[in-house]
Structure formats: C-alpha cells, structure tokens
Design an enzyme around this catalytic site. Structure first.
Site, PDB file in Angstrom:
ATOM      1  N   CYS A   1      -6.719 -38.079 -29.970  1.00 27.54           N
ATOM      2  CA  CYS A   1      -6.882 -36.681 -30.873  1.00 27.54           C
ATOM      3  C   CYS A   1      -6.346 -37.325 -32.148  1.00 27.54           C
ATOM      4  O   CYS A   1      -6.210 -38.442 -32.515  1.00 27.54           O
ATOM      5  CB  CYS A   1      -5.961 -35.726 -30.443  1.00 27.54           C
ATOM      6  SG  CYS A   1      -4.197 -35.853 -29.900  1.00 27.54           S
TER       7      CYS A   1
ATOM      8  N   LYS B   1     -13.853 -26.959 -20.173  1.00 24.44           N
ATOM      9  CA  LYS B   1     -13.812 -28.233 -20.981  1.00 24.44           C
ATOM     10  C   LYS B   1     -13.045 -29.495 -20.433  1.00 24.44           C
ATOM     11  O   LYS B   1     -13.276 -30.607 -20.506  1.00 24.44           O
ATOM     12  CB  LYS B   1     -13.581 -27.720 -22.448  1.00 24.44           C
ATOM     13  CG  LYS B   1     -13.638 -28.873 -23.493  1.00 24.44           C
ATOM     14  CD  LYS B   1     -14.768 -29.509 -23.420  1.00 24.44           C
ATOM     15  CE  LYS B   1     -16.108 -28.733 -24.257  1.00 24.44           C
ATOM     16  NZ  LYS B   1     -17.217 -29.197 -24.467  1.00 24.44           N
TER      17      LYS B   1
END
Length: 194
Positions: free
Chosen positions: A104, A84
């Site tokens: 994030c 990922k």
C-alpha cells in the site's frame, strides 16, 4: 577501476510474509533493482489512486502482472469488503502468481489488514498476528502500535472461507495450516521425487 553497482535498497517496511509472498510500502525507483532480484511474477498495489507510470512501466518491462486496487486510506473504518479481502488472499496465495509483492502507500494499515486476515486464515493466535502488525506500525520512535480498533473489528468479523474463496491448489505452507496435506509439494519435495 571497476565501478561498484548502486546499492540494493528494499522498499520501506519490506519483509517476507511467507515463502513467495513479500510486503512493504510503495516502491520508489530506488527500490526496483532490489525487487527485480526477487523475480516477482505479481505486484498487488492497494492505493488511493492508480500506480505511477514508472511502476506500471517497470512491471511491463519485467513481465510482472500488476494488480492495482483503488483503496482509500483507512481513517476511521476499513474500506475493504470481506469479499475483496477473500479475492486479494486468493490472488496472493495462487501458486502461479508467486512470488508476489503486496504493498500500500506506507506498508502499514492496508497491507497490514490483508496480512492480518492471512494470519487468521493460517490460524495464528490473534495476539501473535497483532504483534506482527505492530512491528510495521511505529511512529517516529520505536514504539509499536497495535492495530487500530476499526482494523481489529474488521479482522474479527472476517470469516475465512478457504474452500470457497481460495484456489484449489495451495502453497504447502498454507495447506498445512488448513489441515490439507494435499497442497502443492514444496521445492524440496519436488526435488526429492525426481
């Protein structure tokens, strides 16, 4: 009397990572005017749940590709796989994707882990990369925090695979770090060639 436009407010922990790559916390409505001035082409959201309707709508209105990954907060372990991270880095450095805003929730742990891997790919010294991470990881005071041990272990175990995992054409700043002078020409070089 002429009214002043509202002030530009960057997202919390906003910073430029490299030319065309920015990082920070989840953008709120007050940050969108600031981000619009960056002429972003891509927003990469690494969040425990899908992005808000406001962010989705703003990206659509601005013609920005929104790439959202559901990533749980890192408590005792990094919940990203090495594969990922490779896919995220490939998207982050793709020439047609930039400028890119990577975020994030708080702009520290998940974003910081991806940037640590980018710095490893760039062959930064681990101490320099950890020092950069610590500038974004502060508690209420001004005391920097090194990456948590689970983040350090993840980054140590991650092996950059530039030829397999990255796009064929790289930004010049990355191509130079990888010893590939054949990266994309810089804006100054393109102007010089005209």
């Amino acid at each position: 009397s002429s009214r002043m436009p509202p002030p530009l407010v960057p997202p919390l922990r906003f910073a430029m990572v490299e030319e065309g790559i920015y990082r920070g916390a989840y953008p709120s409505l007050i940050n969108l005017r600031f981000l619009a001035r960056l002429r972003l082409k891509t927003v990469i959201s690494l969040l425990p749940e899908p992005p808000s309707a406001d962010l989705v709508r703003w990206c659509e209105e601005e013609g920005i590709a929104l790439h959202a990954e559901v990533v749980a907060p890192f408590r005792e372990e990094v919940v990203l796989s090495h594969e990922k991270v490779n896919a995220l880095l490939s998207r982050l450095v793709a020439l047609d994707a930039g400028p890119v805003y990577l975020h994030c929730l708080d702009g520290v742990c998940v974003t910081g882990t991806v940037v640590l891997c980018l710095r490893k790919l760039q062959r930064w010294a681990a101490t320099a990369a950890a020092a950069e991470y610590s500038r974004f990881a502060r508690d209420g005071g001004d005391v920097p925090h090194l990456p948590p041990s689970h983040v350090s272990r993840f980054v140590s175990a991650w092996r950059p695979e530039p030829r397999r995992a990255l796009p064929q054409h790289l930004p010049r700043w990355l191509a130079l770090h990888l010893g590939d002078a054949g990266g994309a020409p810089s804006a100054a070089q393109r102007d010089h060639e005209r």
